[in-house]
Design a protein around this motif. Structure first.
Motif, PDB file in Angstrom:
ATOM      1  N   ALA A 150      33.857   4.468  10.738  1.00 31.89           N
ATOM      2  CA  ALA A 150      32.715   4.886   9.923  1.00 31.89           C
ATOM      3  C   ALA A 150      31.625   5.457  10.825  1.00 31.89           C
ATOM      4  O   ALA A 150      31.553   5.175  12.019  1.00 31.89           O
ATOM      5  CB  ALA A 150      32.164   3.702   9.128  1.00 31.89           C
ATOM      6  N   ASP A 151      30.769   6.270  10.225  1.00 27.64           N
ATOM      7  CA  ASP A 151      29.658   6.854  10.970  1.00 27.64           C
ATOM      8  C   ASP A 151      28.526   5.837  11.085  1.00 27.64           C
ATOM      9  O   ASP A 151      28.230   5.101  10.141  1.00 27.64           O
ATOM     10  CB  ASP A 151      29.143   8.104  10.263  1.00 27.64           C
ATOM     11  N   ASN A 152      27.901   5.812  12.261  1.00 30.66           N
ATOM     12  CA  ASN A 152      26.752   4.933  12.467  1.00 30.66           C
ATOM     13  C   ASN A 152      25.433   5.679  12.362  1.00 30.66           C
ATOM     14  O   ASN A 152      24.389   5.077  12.209  1.00 30.66           O
ATOM     15  CB  ASN A 152      26.849   4.252  13.832  1.00 30.66           C
ATOM     16  N   LEU A 153      25.501   6.992  12.475  1.00 27.10           N
ATOM     17  CA  LEU A 153      24.289   7.792  12.449  1.00 27.10           C
ATOM     18  C   LEU A 153      24.579   9.075  11.679  1.00 27.10           C
ATOM     19  O   LEU A 153      25.385   9.897  12.104  1.00 27.10           O
ATOM     20  CB  LEU A 153      23.835   8.120  13.875  1.00 27.10           C
ATOM     21  N   THR A 154      23.960   9.237  10.524  1.00 24.81           N
ATOM     22  CA  THR A 154      24.185  10.402   9.670  1.00 24.81           C
ATOM     23  C   THR A 154      22.926  11.251   9.621  1.00 24.81           C
ATOM     24  O   THR A 154      21.829  10.801   9.971  1.00 24.81           O
ATOM     25  CB  THR A 154      24.557   9.966   8.250  1.00 24.81           C
ATOM     26  N   SER A 155      23.084  12.475   9.148  1.00 24.92           N
ATOM     27  CA  SER A 155      21.933  13.384   9.060  1.00 24.92           C
ATOM     28  C   SER A 155      20.892  12.859   8.082  1.00 24.92           C
ATOM     29  O   SER A 155      19.687  12.957   8.316  1.00 24.92           O
ATOM     30  CB  SER A 155      22.403  14.772   8.641  1.00 24.92           C
ATOM     31  N   ARG A 156      21.356  12.286   6.953  1.00 28.09           N
ATOM     32  CA  ARG A 156      20.400  11.743   5.980  1.00 28.09           C
ATOM     33  C   ARG A 156      19.678  10.539   6.560  1.00 28.09           C
ATOM     34  O   ARG A 156      18.493  10.308   6.293  1.00 28.09           O
ATOM     35  CB  ARG A 156      21.133  11.371   4.701  1.00 28.09           C
ATOM     36  N   GLY A 157      20.384   9.732   7.369  1.00 30.64           N
ATOM     37  CA  GLY A 157      19.752   8.576   7.997  1.00 30.64           C
ATOM     38  C   GLY A 157      18.679   8.987   8.986  1.00 30.64           C
ATOM     39  O   GLY A 157      17.603   8.374   9.048  1.00 30.64           O
ATOM     40  N   ILE A 158      18.972  10.026   9.767  1.00 27.49           N
ATOM     41  CA  ILE A 158      17.986  10.522  10.733  1.00 27.49           C
ATOM     42  C   ILE A 158      16.747  11.055  10.006  1.00 27.49           C
ATOM     43  O   ILE A 158      15.606  10.786  10.399  1.00 27.49           O
ATOM     44  CB  ILE A 158      18.609  11.617  11.611  1.00 27.49           C
ATOM     45  N   ALA A 159      16.965  11.796   8.914  1.00 25.77           N
ATOM     46  CA  ALA A 159      15.844  12.381   8.180  1.00 25.77           C
ATOM     47  C   ALA A 159      14.963  11.298   7.564  1.00 25.77           C
ATOM     48  O   ALA A 159      13.722  11.371   7.638  1.00 25.77           O
ATOM     49  CB  ALA A 159      16.378  13.320   7.098  1.00 25.77           C
ATOM     50  N   LEU A 160      15.578  10.293   6.956  1.00 26.56           N
ATOM     51  CA  LEU A 160      14.787   9.227   6.331  1.00 26.56           C
ATOM     52  C   LEU A 160      14.104   8.355   7.379  1.00 26.56           C
ATOM     53  O   LEU A 160      12.982   7.878   7.160  1.00 26.56           O
ATOM     54  CB  LEU A 160      15.691   8.376   5.435  1.00 26.56           C
ATOM     55  N   SER A 161      14.761   8.164   8.519  1.00 26.85           N
ATOM     56  CA  SER A 161      14.117   7.418   9.606  1.00 26.85           C
ATOM     57  C   SER A 161      12.901   8.173  10.114  1.00 26.85           C
ATOM     58  O   SER A 161      11.847   7.578  10.379  1.00 26.85           O
ATOM     59  CB  SER A 161      15.113   7.184  10.751  1.00 26.85           C
ATOM     60  N   ALA A 162      13.033   9.496  10.240  1.00 24.93           N
ATOM     61  CA  ALA A 162      11.902  10.314  10.685  1.00 24.93           C
ATOM     62  C   ALA A 162      10.743  10.232   9.689  1.00 24.93           C
ATOM     63  O   ALA A 162       9.568  10.193  10.080  1.00 24.93           O
ATOM     64  CB  ALA A 162      12.344  11.762  10.867  1.00 24.93           C
ATOM     65  N   LEU A 163      11.065  10.182   8.400  1.00 24.75           N
ATOM     66  CA  LEU A 163      10.025  10.063   7.373  1.00 24.75           C
ATOM     67  C   LEU A 163       9.272   8.748   7.518  1.00 24.75           C
ATOM     68  O   LEU A 163       8.034   8.711   7.451  1.00 24.75           O
ATOM     69  CB  LEU A 163      10.660  10.161   5.986  1.00 24.75           C
ATOM     70  N   ALA A 164      10.004   7.650   7.724  1.00 23.44           N
ATOM     71  CA  ALA A 164       9.363   6.343   7.889  1.00 23.44           C
ATOM     72  C   ALA A 164       8.527   6.300   9.161  1.00 23.44           C
ATOM     73  O   ALA A 164       7.408   5.763   9.169  1.00 23.44           O
ATOM     74  CB  ALA A 164      10.423   5.248   7.913  1.00 23.44           C
ATOM     75  N   ILE A 165       9.048   6.864  10.246  1.00 25.28           N
ATOM     76  CA  ILE A 165       8.307   6.875  11.507  1.00 25.28           C
ATOM     77  C   ILE A 165       7.030   7.683  11.366  1.00 25.28           C
ATOM     78  O   ILE A 165       5.958   7.271  11.833  1.00 25.28           O
ATOM     79  CB  ILE A 165       9.201   7.439  12.635  1.00 25.28           C
ATOM     80  N   PHE A 166       7.118   8.855  10.731  1.00 18.85           N
ATOM     81  CA  PHE A 166       5.934   9.689  10.539  1.00 18.85           C
ATOM     82  C   PHE A 166       4.874   8.956   9.728  1.00 18.85           C
ATOM     83  O   PHE A 166       3.678   9.059  10.017  1.00 18.85           O
ATOM     84  CB  PHE A 166       6.331  10.995   9.850  1.00 18.85           C
ATOM     85  N   GLY A 167       5.299   8.213   8.705  1.00 14.86           N
ATOM     86  CA  GLY A 167       4.340   7.477   7.900  1.00 14.86           C
ATOM     87  C   GLY A 167       3.590   6.417   8.680  1.00 14.86           C
ATOM     88  O   GLY A 167       2.438   6.094   8.364  1.00 14.86           O
ATOM     89  N   GLY A 168       4.221   5.847   9.710  1.00 12.21           N
ATOM     90  CA  GLY A 168       3.580   4.794  10.491  1.00 12.21           C
ATOM     91  C   GLY A 168       2.789   5.281  11.684  1.00 12.21           C
ATOM     92  O   GLY A 168       2.148   4.476  12.373  1.00 12.21           O
ATOM     93  N   LEU A 169       2.796   6.596  11.946  1.00 12.19           N
ATOM     94  CA  LEU A 169       2.132   7.108  13.144  1.00 12.19           C
ATOM     95  C   LEU A 169       0.621   6.900  13.111  1.00 12.19           C
ATOM     96  O   LEU A 169       0.008   6.593  14.136  1.00 12.19           O
ATOM     97  CB  LEU A 169       2.451   8.596  13.325  1.00 12.19           C
ATOM     98  N   THR A 170       0.003   7.091  11.945  1.00 12.22           N
ATOM     99  CA  THR A 170      -1.454   6.917  11.877  1.00 12.22           C
ATOM    100  C   THR A 170      -1.845   5.452  12.106  1.00 12.22           C
ATOM    101  O   THR A 170      -2.892   5.178  12.680  1.00 12.22           O
ATOM    102  CB  THR A 170      -1.996   7.392  10.518  1.00 12.22           C
ATOM    103  N   SER A 171      -0.986   4.533  11.656  1.00  9.91           N
ATOM    104  CA  SER A 171      -1.253   3.115  11.929  1.00  9.91           C
ATOM    105  C   SER A 171      -1.098   2.820  13.410  1.00  9.91           C
ATOM    106  O   SER A 171      -1.866   2.030  13.979  1.00  9.91           O
ATOM    107  CB  SER A 171      -0.288   2.236  11.120  1.00  9.91           C
ATOM    108  N   ALA A 172      -0.108   3.449  14.065  1.00 14.93           N
ATOM    109  CA  ALA A 172       0.059   3.274  15.503  1.00 14.93           C
ATOM    110  C   ALA A 172      -1.182   3.771  16.251  1.00 14.93           C
ATOM    111  O   ALA A 172      -1.664   3.122  17.194  1.00 14.93           O
ATOM    112  CB  ALA A 172       1.306   4.018  15.980  1.00 14.93           C
ATOM    113  N   ALA A 173      -1.710   4.924  15.830  1.00 12.53           N
ATOM    114  CA  ALA A 173      -2.907   5.466  16.466  1.00 12.53           C
ATOM    115  C   ALA A 173      -4.109   4.548  16.239  1.00 12.53           C
ATOM    116  O   ALA A 173      -4.909   4.306  17.156  1.00 12.53           O
ATOM    117  CB  ALA A 173      -3.188   6.865  15.928  1.00 12.53           C
TER     118      ALA A 173
END
Length: 328
Positions: A150-173
């Motif tokens: 099975a795949d461990n890393l898919t294109s949809r997984g990368i895209a949704l992970s990037a969305l979650a990371i982007f949402g938390g960037l302002t909190s990190a700052a």
């Protein structure tokens, strides 16, 4: 700087004009409240005036949430063989990411009104979070292995992970900015310093709640992605929770430790028991213990993370799963 100024009845203060940029357009820090008679009413009128001059905080949060919903649902909808459960959870993840982005940005504006922030240090902290999150996501196939086919890393997984990371960037700052604020002695009277410490601690706790929801939804969206399209390894569900929790902990731990250290120094300076009369020691010690609790000095960083079970539970579950797998 963190200051509380008394209004001059003969020279009323003019409303502060925020600096330029995106933060200025959505500077939602609470207006300073006058201690004079009728100050609460004056603060309410000032808030109404700010609302009339531009967008309200609710407008901006709604905009970022809607953008997140559209992005999350779009990523899920374009996935081959998607299910409605996957689309729904992806939309919820997008909404949470948008809300977290708007919330972190408004808190960033509030911190900037309290203290001068050295931006290069903030960008360094944000960059470190991005590198850490990207490295952990990239390492997914190496950590989980590919024995099952099975795949461990898919294109949809990368895209949704990037969305979650982007949402938390302002909190990190914002967390990095708060760390700067409490790294040095706070200005003002003891009351003003205590007010600032309590406000910053409350701000960090609220950001932790926002990020905790993102952790939970990251796990949920990976769970609903199993069974269609690119076959996904079930271990990704637990691993994604471990990664998200670790990233949140890395963002929160330095700020929490520095905030507690500043609170401890504040207590030692202004609430020492050295010169308290013997008959008043018990009462003074009880009051000091209450203040320690308010400032979170009775906790550790791990304890604060544990208090938000949404953040810690994926880590515990992941570690237990790894241990069971190794035993087998």
């Amino acid at each position: 700087m963190i200051q509380q100024r008394q209004p001059d009845p003969h020279h009323p203060a003019e409303p502060a004009v925020p600096s330029g940029g995106l933060v200025a357009a959505f500077d939602y820090g609470e207006p300073a409240r006058s201690t004079a008679h009728g100050g609460v009413v004056a603060a309410a009128h000032e808030a109404e005036a700010r609302e009339a001059r531009g967008w309200s905080i609710g407008d901006f949060r709604l905009l970022t949430m809607l953008a997140g919903v559209l992005i999350g649902a779009g990523i899920a909808w374009t996935s081959k063989g998607h299910t409605m459960a996957f689309v729904t959870v992806a939309a919820l993840l997008g909404a949470a990411a948008g809300e977290a982005f708007g919330f972190g940005l408004s808190r960033w504006a509030e911190v900037r009104r309290l203290h001068v922030i050295v931006k290069r240090r903030v960008w360094f902290s944000v960059g470190a979070v991005l590198v850490l999150a990207g490295a952990l996501v990239y390492a997914t196939p190496f950590v989980l292995g590919g024995d099952t086919g099975a795949d461990n890393l898919t294109s949809r997984g990368i895209a949704l992970s990037a969305l979650a990371i982007f949402g938390g960037l302002t909190s990190a700052a914002t967390l990095a900015a708060v760390k700067q604020v409490v790294a040095d002695p706070l200005p003002g009277t003891p009351g003003q310093q205590l007010d600032a410490l309590l406000r910053l601690r409350r701000m960090c706790s609220r950001m932790m709640s926002q990020l905790g929801i993102l952790v939970l939804l990251v796990m949920a969206v990976n769970a609903t992605a199993i069974g269609f399209g690119e076959e996904l390894d079930k271990g990704v569900v637990l691993y994604s929770g471990v990664v998200a929790s670790f990233v949140v902990g890395a963002m929160f731990a330095p700020t929490a430790a520095t905030l507690r250290r500043r609170g401890q120094l504040y207590l030692e300076r202004h609430f020492s028991l050295d010169e308290v009369a013997t008959g008043e020691l018990i009462e003074a010690a009880e009051n000091k213990a209450k203040l320690e609790k308010l400032l979170g000095l009775d906790q550790t960083t791990f304890g604060e993370l544990k208090a938000g079970l949404v953040v810690l539970s994926p880590v515990v579950a992941g570690l237990i799963a790894v241990m069971i797998q190794n035993v087998k």
